[in-house]
Each structure stands twice: as structure tokens, then as C-alpha cells.
Design an enzyme around this catalytic site. Structure first.
Site, PDB file in Angstrom:
ATOM      1  CB  SER A  53      -0.924  -0.062   1.223  1.00  9.35           C
ATOM      2  OG  SER A  53      -1.906   0.924   1.163  1.00  9.35           O
TER       3      SER A  53
ATOM      4  NE  ARG B  21      -8.303   1.126  11.267  1.00  7.63           N
ATOM      5  CZ  ARG B  21      -7.289   0.740  10.516  1.00  7.63           C
ATOM      6  NH1 ARG B  21      -6.782   1.559   9.614  1.00  7.63           N
ATOM      7  NH2 ARG B  21      -6.765  -0.442  10.666  1.00  7.63           N
TER       8      ARG B  21
ATOM      9  CG  ASP C  26      -6.413  -3.870  -3.114  1.00  9.65           C
ATOM     10  OD1 ASP C  26      -7.235  -2.975  -2.852  1.00  9.65           O
ATOM     11  OD2 ASP C  26      -5.193  -3.767  -2.907  1.00  9.65           O
TER      12      ASP C  26
ATOM     13  CG  HIS D  19      -5.731  -2.170   0.433  1.00  5.14           C
ATOM     14  ND1 HIS D  19      -4.794  -2.231  -0.574  1.00  5.14           N
ATOM     15  CD2 HIS D  19      -5.241  -1.282   1.338  1.00  5.14           C
ATOM     16  CE1 HIS D  19      -3.782  -1.408  -0.285  1.00  5.14           C
ATOM     17  NE2 HIS D  19      -4.031  -0.829   0.870  1.00  5.14           N
ATOM     18  CG  ASP D  20      -7.011  -5.010   5.625  1.00  2.00           C
ATOM     19  OD1 ASP D  20      -6.192  -4.092   5.436  1.00  2.00           O
ATOM     20  OD2 ASP D  20      -7.883  -4.976   6.516  1.00  2.00           O
TER      21      ASP D  20
END
Lengths: 375, 221
Positions: free
Chosen positions: A154, A224, A319, A352-353
């Protein structure tokens, strides 16, 4: 594969720098400190150093645990360690908290020597280029002329890219994982909603909440929660939470009903307890500003003319925040410059994680690539 | 003949059924590599489509000092390429070669893959776009043993076509004559042909006696 802690107790270190750092914005940081951790041994030729750059909410604590907290496992512990994909038996691995961070390196919550107070809103906006400049000084301080590899996922992958542009002689390999050569408008939009959540929190006080004894928790929590949604995939959320209800029945109110609400609120609360809102603002800005092609008439291939490193580019199928197409654009620019590049598109459901997750194939690929570097 | 480089052992196979290797990493042998290498100028820039575990690129790197890239879709083959230290771009060559600039290669190789691709015309067109020259190899369906089996009423199973009709990845089999006709119709000028039978060169009745065909071609000017 069981994620074991092969490194045991680790201890962060601090390096102090007195040479002023001229930032891209024009601002100058007169002096600063960087907190870092190292794992493994630097060999006599000093040729086995690997710098791992962190993403938005990461820090220098890559692997192992702290003596006083057995739960404090590093964020890439599944990747880095003795016998792991980035093998600390072979490599001297360095993690560093970036400038503007909130885990020990100089940032908005640090004391500004000029005023004797926290920097707060006065902390300058930092960019990926600025971070790389600071990391170079840490490399000099540690006596490392050239990294075997600079790696990151990232925002960390953006730093790895920037290294190859600004210091082509000092990095042999760049591992660019779930990254992009610039953010899309949609990505910047998400970041701005997160920033607005923080900035409009009445406890933000224009960024000087430290002196008011306040914390813009609500804003940071919302930021968040929003971010977290975008790091997961629709499929993985459906699989993990579906429409499960906390108490089995509808309550017709606004308290937690669906499991996903419970999860997101928990994640938001946890994050708001341990992260600094000003740092969050700075990190999202660094993401937004990153665009190495901009100074080359938006020609990414032209931007990479300076690069000499060998590249590994990795993306994940689900992602959507840093989609495979973004990685393929990087690959095209590298191919245009006849640089050595390998590209893997990993099937993963975690969005994405995924770059942080334990995945057999992903970890084998990184291991195979790193083993060739060590050879 | 140049020695085949020692490649890393293939990765252990995944247990979840995702362990199907592409056909070519199993049945490409040393003479095939050498035949291709003879056509490749030292130091050339080479793209290998459907590169399998990267052994051809390893061979060309060691024998001809080429600067090579492979394109491969299969996860395990990509991993094998990493282990073998060759550049590999994971993508589906059926969807085109958008990552590659026009005219950016000296040679683009399609080694024993032509017969297994869906979009034959599109791939040959893309090969001619990205590269000065194309090199293809494929099993000759006109080989006499294949003909005999068809005459006897069966789909052929042979050294170069080792599959049963129901499990074969080879959906576009052709003969030497078919391929040459195809090139004429699609603007590809054949520069050189080589026909092999288990490592031996075949000059007499190649469409009948040849097992494997190799062609080097360029865009018709």
C-alpha cells in the site's frame, strides 16, 4: 501454516538527526528522531539489509513482541522472521516509523523545541519523498550504502517505488505490494471524508487538541470505520458477517444490531484509543500527493527512466482500493524501461488487507523472490 | 548442443486442486529449446507467451544471454518462474498483451501453446504487434501416427499429443499446411521453418513425418 513468533522479544531503538530536513512543501524540520527496529544480523559486506516501509496505520514494529506486552505482535509477523518468507536468518530487516507518525518518531504529538509545546497543527505536511529522504539518513546512520531490497504494501509500496526513483544506486530490489503509482479520484475522496470526520470533530481544536486536553475520538473513529470498509471486500464482509444480528432479533433502534456494525465500531474504538488524529491526517495526505508521473507530463514510463532496481509487483484480485489495474500500470512503465520485473496477481478474498494476511501462495512467492536475492 | 540449465525443483503441489501445470512445462524437451535458441540472436529481448515454469527463458538466458520476460496465468508456474529467477508477468495471454509496447521485443515465442489457445488469430496479431519476429512451435497434427489413428477411427494420442480427447487442452490442432495457409491469410511472412521428430531434423515429407513444427515469421511488409 501456523504463524509462530520466531523472533521473540524485540526492542525499538531511536536515532536522532540534527541536520535540517528540507521537505517537499518548502518547510524545514530542523531536527527530528526516528524510531526503528531491526531483526537479523547485518553481514560484513553490509549487503543483506532489507527496509520495510509501513502503510497508513503501521509503524516500525514489523515482527516479534515487546517484553511488557505479549499481545504486541508486529504487523508483518507472518512474513518476517527466522525461516519465514523474509528470512531474518538471511536478511537484516529494518522497520522505521515515518516522520509524522505517532509511535515514537517525530510527529505532531512531539515537542517542538522552538516552542516547548507539541507541534500539533504546526507539524509540516510530509510526503512519500520526504519519508524516503529521512529513511536514507537512517540508512547512512546504520552504515548501509545499498539495500538488498526495499519492500512495502500500500503506502509502503509507494515508498519502495520512490526509493528506486530518488536513490536508484541504493536499492537492488523493490517489492511493491498492493500499491499504486497514484491514487484515483475515488481514493482521494475516501481520504477526504476521513479527514473531514476528524477536522469537524469539536474536540479537534484546529489540530491543537493536545493543549486542550482533548482527543477527537469521534472523528478518528469514523475515519477508521470508513477506511476499514474500503480495505475489505464485499465478499469477505458477506462471508464473515452477512446479515447476522447481534441478538437474533431486530430492535428497531440505532444501537448495534448487525454484527458488521459491532465489528466496525469495535475496530473504530480500538483504533481511536491508540492512534493520533493528526498523524492520520498526514498519512492520508501523503497518499493523495504521491504521483511520480506528475513531473513528467503524467508519463509514468518517463518517471521510471531513473530507476535501476529489479521489481516485484504484487496485487490481489479483490483489492478495489488499490486494484490490480493500478499495479499493472506500474508494470507497464517498468517494462517500457526494460527493467527486470515480475508481477503476480494473487487470488484472495480479503480486499486491500490481503497484503497483511497469511496466504500460502502469496508467502511462497515472496519467499521464492527473496531467496533469489539472498543467493 | 547447449546444456539445459539446471532449474530449481518445481514447487510442491497445492493440495486444493489448483495444481494443474500447463501442458508445455511437461512435454517440452531439450531439443525444442535448442531449436528455438538457434534462431535467437545473442543479447536479444525475448517475450515467452505461456512460459510455464520459465525453463525456456532460463535456457535462452544461459545459451543466448537474452533479456527475457514470460507471460503465464497459472499460479504454480508463476511460482516456479520466481524460483527459477526469470521475469514473469502473471496475466491471461488470451486477453491480449496490453502491458507490452508495440515493437518492444526482438522475438516473441509461443512454444507448444498455439494449439491450446482460444483466440489464435488475436494472439498471432498481438505477437506481430509487440515484436519484430514471432517464433511458434506446435505438434504437427498431420504426423503419420496421428493420421493412422484417425484412419482407425480414434482421436490421436501420441508423444506430442499425449491427451485423451476428453481431457486435452489442445483445442486448435493444425498441420504444417494449415499453419502456413493461416500465415498467408493473416499477414505473417514465414522466414524459416524447422520440422523435428524427437530431436532429429525432418526434411523429407515434413507434414507426414514431422512431429513438431517450428516457424519464425514477421509482419508482411
Amino acid at each position: 501454516m501456523q504463524d509462530t513468533n520466531s523472533l521473540g522479544i524485540v526492542t525499538p531503538q531511536t536515532a536522532y538527526f540534527d541536520t535540517p530536513l528540507h521537505l517537499k512543501s518548502g518547510a524545514i524540520l530542523e531536527n527530528y528522531q526516528l524510531v526503528y527496529e531491526t531483526y537479523g544480523e547485518l553481514n560484513a559486506a553490509k549487503s543483506n539489509a532489507v527496509l520495510v516501509c509501513h502503510a497508513l496505520s503501521g509503524n516500525h514494529h514489523l515482527a516479534g513482541v515487546y517484553e511488557d506486552n505479549p499481545k504486541s505482535v508486529g504487523w508483518w509477523n507472518n512474513m518476517i522472521g527466522a525461516g519465514k518468507s523474509i528470512d531474518t536468518e538471511k536478511f537484516f530487516v529494518i522497520g522505521v516509523n515515518n516522520l509524522g507518525g505517532c509511535h515514537g518518531s517525530t510527529g505532531p504529538a512531539s515537542i517542538n523545541a522552538k516552542t516547548g509545546k507539541c507541534y500539533g497543527a504546526d507539524f509540516p505536511v510530509v510526503t512519500v519523498e520526504d519519508w524516503v529522504q529521512a529513511q536514507v539518513r537512517l540508512a547512512d546512520y546504520l552504515g548501509i550504502d545499498q539495500f538488498a531490497a526495499v519492500a512495502g504494501g500500500s503506502l509502503g509500496g509507494m515508498q519502495a517505488l520512490q526509493w528506486t526513483l530518488d536513490f536508484p544506486q541504493r536499492v537492488r530490489h523493490a517489492l511493491v505490494i498492493a500499491a499504486a503509482a497514484k491514487l484515483t479520484a475515488q481514493n482521494i475522496a475516501f481520504n477526504d471524508v476521513a479527514r473531514q470526520a476528524i477536522i469537524t470533530d469539536p474536540d479537534f481544536y484546529g489540530g491543537d487538541y493536545y493543549s486542550h486536553g482533548a482527543v477527537p475520538r469521534r472523528g478518528l473513529r469514523l475515519a477508521r470505520m470508513l477506511g476499514h470498509i474500503t480495505y475489505l471486500s464485499d465478499d469477505s464482509m458477506a462471508a464473515k458477517f452477512g446479515r447476522e444480528l447481534r441478538n437474533g432479533v431486530l430492535a428497531f433502534g440505532y444501537d448495534v444490531e448487525f454484527e458488521i456494525e459491532s465489528y466496525l465500531r469495535y475496530q473504530g474504538d480500538k483504533f481511536a484509543d491508540q492512534f493520533d488524529a493528526n498523524t492520520y491526517l498526514l498519512m492520508t495526505k501523503a497518499l493523495d500527493y504521491f504521483d511520480p508521473a506528475y513531473e513528467h507530463n503524467n508519463d509514468l514510463s518517463a518517471a521510471f527512466r531513473a530507476a535501476k532496481a529489479n521489481f516485484l509487483v504484487v496485487s490481489f484480485t479483490t483489492d478495489w482500493r488499490f486494484s490490480p489495474e493500478r499495479s499493472r500500470a506500474i508494470v507497464r512503465a517498468l517494462l517500457d524501461n526494460e527493467l527486470n520485473v515480475s508481477y503476480a496477481e494473487i487470488t484472495s478474498s480479503h480486499g486491500h488487507d490481503s497484503f497483511l494476511m497469511e496466504d500460502r501462495h502469496y508467502h511462497k512467492l515472496i519467499r521464492a523472490y527473496m531467496d533469489n536475492i539472498a543467493r | 548442443m547447449t546444456q539445459l540449465p539446471i532449474t530449481q525443483p518445481l514447487p510442491e503441489q497445492y493440495s486444493d486442486g489448483t495444481d494443474e501445470f500447463a501442458a508445455r512445462s511437461q512435454n517440452v524437451s531439450r531439443p525444442d529449446f535448442a531449436a528455438i535458441a538457434e534462431w535467437v540472436k545473442p543479447g536479444a529481448k525475448v517475450l515467452d507467451l505461456g512460459c510455464g515454469d520459465g525453463s525456456l527463458l532460463c535456457f535462452l538466458r544461459d545459451a543466448r544471454n537474452v533479456h527475457g520476460y514470460g507471460v503465464e496465468i497459472d499460479d504454480l508456474n508463476v511460482l516456479a518462474c520466481f524460483s527459477n529467477g526469470v521475469n514473469v508477468i502473471q496475466s491471461d495471454l488470451e486477453s491480449g498483451l496490453q502491458s507490452f509496447e508495440s515493437g518492444s521485443f526482438d522475438y516473441v515465442v509461443l512454444s507448444q501453446t498455439l494449439q491450446a489457445v482460444k483466440h489464435t488469430e488475436g494472439i498471432i496479431k498481438e505477437m506481430l504487434r509487440v515484436s519484430k519476429e514471432g517464433i511458434v512451435s506446435f505438434p504437427n497434427f498431420g504426423y503419420w501416427k496421428n493420421r493412422l489413428q484417425v484412419m482407425a477411427g480414434h482421436m490421436p494420442v501420441s508423444e506430442t499429443l499425449p491427451y485423451q480427447w476428453f481431457d486435452t487442452p489442445n483445442i486448435h490442432n493444425c498441420t504444417l499446411g494449415d499453419f502456413e495457409e493461416f500465415c498467408r491469410q493473416h499477414g505473417a511472412r514465414i522466414l524459416e521453418r524447422r520440422v523435428m521428430n524427437g530431436g532429429r531434423l525432418v526434411t523429407l515429407l515434413p507434414n507426414l513425418l514431422g512431429m513438431l513444427a517450428f516457424y519464425r515469421f514477421e509482419q508482411q511488409k
